[in-house]
Design a protein around this motif. Structure first.
Motif, PDB file in Angstrom:
ATOM      1  N   THR A   1       0.949  -0.989   0.077  1.00 29.66           N
ATOM      2  CA  THR A   1      -0.076  -0.089  -0.057  1.00 29.66           C
ATOM      3  C   THR A   1       0.743   1.083  -0.043  1.00 29.66           C
ATOM      4  OG1 THR A   1      -1.676   1.200   1.302  1.00 29.66           O
ATOM      5  CG2 THR A   1      -0.417  -0.453   2.277  1.00 29.66           C
ATOM      6  N   ASN A   2       0.904   1.986  -1.113  1.00 28.49           N
ATOM      7  CA  ASN A   2       1.684   3.078  -1.262  1.00 28.49           C
ATOM      8  C   ASN A   2       3.057   2.533  -1.381  1.00 28.49           C
ATOM      9  OD1 ASN A   2      -0.398   4.822  -1.429  1.00 28.49           O
ATOM     10  ND2 ASN A   2       0.234   6.321   0.111  1.00 28.49           N
ATOM     11  N   ASP A   3       3.868   2.766  -0.329  1.00 26.76           N
ATOM     12  CA  ASP A   3       5.301   2.106  -0.602  1.00 26.76           C
ATOM     13  C   ASP A   3       5.694   1.070   0.567  1.00 26.76           C
ATOM     14  OD1 ASP A   3       5.920   3.550  -2.801  1.00 26.76           O
ATOM     15  OD2 ASP A   3       6.336   5.432  -1.712  1.00 26.76           O
TER      16      ASP A   3
ATOM     17  N   ASP B   1      -7.638   5.975   4.414  1.00 27.06           N
ATOM     18  CA  ASP B   1      -6.995   7.122   3.608  1.00 27.06           C
ATOM     19  C   ASP B   1      -7.003   6.583   2.216  1.00 27.06           C
ATOM     20  OD1 ASP B   1      -5.633   9.330   2.903  1.00 27.06           O
ATOM     21  OD2 ASP B   1      -4.018   8.909   4.034  1.00 27.06           O
ATOM     22  N   THR B   2      -6.734   7.670   1.347  1.00 27.53           N
ATOM     23  CA  THR B   2      -6.593   7.181   0.016  1.00 27.53           C
ATOM     24  C   THR B   2      -5.163   6.526  -0.247  1.00 27.53           C
ATOM     25  OG1 THR B   2      -8.026   9.026  -1.130  1.00 27.53           O
ATOM     26  CG2 THR B   2      -6.440   7.884  -2.512  1.00 27.53           C
ATOM     27  N   GLU B   3      -5.337   5.111  -0.957  1.00 26.16           N
ATOM     28  CA  GLU B   3      -4.100   4.498  -0.893  1.00 26.16           C
ATOM     29  C   GLU B   3      -4.113   3.983  -2.485  1.00 26.16           C
ATOM     30  OE1 GLU B   3      -3.981   1.245   2.047  1.00 26.16           O
ATOM     31  OE2 GLU B   3      -5.618   2.205   2.571  1.00 26.16           O
ATOM     32  N   ILE B   4      -2.734   3.698  -2.905  1.00 25.03           N
ATOM     33  CA  ILE B   4      -2.512   3.032  -4.065  1.00 25.03           C
ATOM     34  C   ILE B   4      -1.993   1.626  -3.685  1.00 25.03           C
ATOM     35  CG2 ILE B   4      -0.706   2.712  -6.185  1.00 25.03           C
ATOM     36  CD1 ILE B   4      -0.315   5.926  -5.437  1.00 25.03           C
TER      37      ILE B   4
ATOM     38  N   SER C   1      -1.260  -2.130 -10.219  1.00 26.58           N
ATOM     39  CA  SER C   1      -1.773  -1.446  -9.086  1.00 26.58           C
ATOM     40  C   SER C   1      -3.100  -0.823  -9.268  1.00 26.58           C
ATOM     41  CB  SER C   1      -1.021  -0.087  -8.936  1.00 26.58           C
ATOM     42  OG  SER C   1       0.326  -0.418  -8.796  1.00 26.58           O
ATOM     43  N   VAL C   2      -3.653  -0.322  -8.156  1.00 26.77           N
ATOM     44  CA  VAL C   2      -5.081   0.252  -8.327  1.00 26.77           C
ATOM     45  C   VAL C   2      -5.252   1.165  -7.111  1.00 26.77           C
ATOM     46  CG1 VAL C   2      -6.026  -1.431  -6.660  1.00 26.77           C
ATOM     47  CG2 VAL C   2      -7.750  -0.339  -8.324  1.00 26.77           C
TER      48      VAL C   2
END
Ligand code: NAG
Ligand code: NAG
Ligand code: NAG
Ligand code: NAG
Ligand code: NAG
Ligand code: NAG
Ligand code: NAG
Length: 367
Positions: free
Chosen positions: A165-167, A199-202, A219-220
């Motif tokens: 998630t994120n990094d 939270d918004t996450e990649i 990714s999404v």
């Protein structure tokens, strides 16, 4: 003492002699394990003592290439070639396998055709399959738990799936991965990540096999919407709806306007045509009435007086026609005028005048 020394030296000298004759060559270093992607090249080295005579390369027990000291490499297939390197104390034969296939996986052996002298290693040919997250960008509300699905298809061996998630890596307890056998010895994997975004996450799904320099990833973006921003969002969508409605209505209005204009223009054209009949008919009717009135009361003499000289002049100009005129009625004349209206005006106008003239003449006589 001297005898003893000679006794020790003798086998050493004999050994040296024998190795020189090639009876005792040996493998200094055999090939090492290799992992490659299908389609790429695989390289294996076999380092032997300088007194070598023959090197035989075997793949899964089958000879694929032979190197003879006096002749060099004997290649029987394009897919198996070799290169040589020689240094001060060793000879290196490098086997190159081109366009590797899954079936090339297995034991690669280097033999110098002497008992006990062979080195071997293992080749692993792997397949870089496809990877994708089945969900597209998502919008998630607070306290909502979602499942994100990542699918890996056509891999060899089965890839190791991880999530980020994120990094940062996501703990293994939050996802479940199932492996299944695909076609042609390939493997599929399905990984399901369950999470409650705050939270918004990649979200990134990674699939790894040894042959890949970097894991393949997909990714999404999960858009997190908290109640505070939700209002903004709905307001936003509300105003968007108003704009869309306004645009649609104005477009409809323009279309309606165009239709009205078209209808009006068409009506006008029809009326214009009709009006030619009607004005002529009306003219004729009015003239008839005037004639009648004049005959009865002799009142509109002043108006007719203006016509009189012209009509008289016309009649005087073409006296021939006047004699024919009284025969035709006024209505037939107006029709005739309609049909000839496209013809230059001079003649038809006279035509109309002729039948009217006789009555006018009569009027004149009355006045
Ligand atoms: C080479 O691969 C084989 C089979 O995969 C394995 O058993 C062996 O330990 C590997 N050798 C080395 C040096 O990694
Ligand atoms: C084999 O040896 C040659 C010469 O030392 C070297 O250039 C090459 O990279 C080696 N190949 C492998 C697969 O180790
Ligand atoms: C593996 O496959 C993916 C998707 O087809 C591609 O983007 C990637 O470059 C490939 N990796 C290698 C090392 O070929
Ligand atoms: C993601 O996709 C899978 C299957 O395609 C579906 O079961 C799951 O509900 C989807 N997740 C979300 C949050 O829409
Ligand atoms: C989410 O859960 C927390 C704790 O259970 C609660 O305090 C909060 O009101 C919830 N938010 C929504 C939007 O339901
Ligand atoms: C993840 O990245 C997105 C976009 O860069 C950012 O808006 C969000 O706050 C990040 N989330 C976390 C948990 O760091
Ligand atoms: C995903 O793959 C791309 C291209 O291969 C790479 O640039 C990127 O760094 C990778 N992302 C992650 C999170 O590993």
């Amino acid at each position: 003492m001297e005898r003893f020394q000679k006794f020790i030296l003798l086998p050493l000298i004999l050994t040296a002699l024998l190795t020189d004759l090639g009876f005792c060559s040996f493998i200094i270093k055999g090939p090492t394990n290799a992992t490659v992607l299908a389609g790429s090249e695989a390289h294996f080295n076999c380092t032997v003592s300088l007194d070598w005579l023959i090197i035989i390369w075997l793949s899964n027990g089958i000879p694929v290439l032979t190197v003879i000291r006096s002749q060099g490499p004997v290649e029987t297939s394009d897919r198996f070639t070799s290169q040589n390197y020689t240094n001060s104390n060793a000879f290196i034969s490098e086997l190159i396998i081109h366009k590797t296939q899954l079936s090339d996986s297995g034991k690669i052996e280097c033999s110098i055709q002497q008992p006990g002298e062979s080195g071997f290693a293992f080749l692993s040919v792997q397949v870089n399959g496809s990877l994708f997250i089945t969900n597209s960008t998502l919008t998630v509300k607070e306290n909502k738990t979602i499942d994100i699905v990542c699918e890996a298809l056509g891999w060899a061996p089965a890839p190791n799936i991880t999530w980020m998630t994120n990094d940062s890596f996501i703990d293994k307890s939050r996802y479940v991965t199932q492996h299944s056998q695909g076609s042609n010895d390939l493997h599929n994997a399905l990984s399901i990540l369950t999470l409650t975004p705050t939270d918004t996450e990649i979200l990134t799904c990674l699939a790894d096999i040894e042959a890949l320099p970097h894991p393949q990833n997909a990714s999404v973006t999960v858009m997190f919407v908290n109640p505070a921003t939700e209002n903004e969002y709905s307001e936003d969508s509300g105003s968007t709806r108003v704009i869309v409605l306004a645009v649609v209505l104005s477009v409809l209005g323009i279309i309606l306007l165009i239709i009205i204009i078209v209808v009006v223009v068409r009506c006008c054209c029809l009326k214009k045509e009709e009006s030619i009949y009607q004005t002529e008919i009306r003219k004729a009717a009015v003239e008839k009435k005037k004639d009648a009135d004049l005959e009865d009361r002799q009142q509109h003499g002043s108006e007719n007086q203006a016509y009189i000289p012209e009509e008289l002049w016309n009649v005087a100009k073409i006296p021939r026609v006047t004699s024919l005129a009284p025969m035709s009625s006024k209505f037939t004349v107006s029709y005739a005028d309609l049909y000839t209206s496209s013809v230059p005006k001079v003649e038809p106008q006279r035509y109309i005048d002729y039948p009217i003239n006789p009555k006018k003449i009569r009027n004149v006589t009355l006045v």
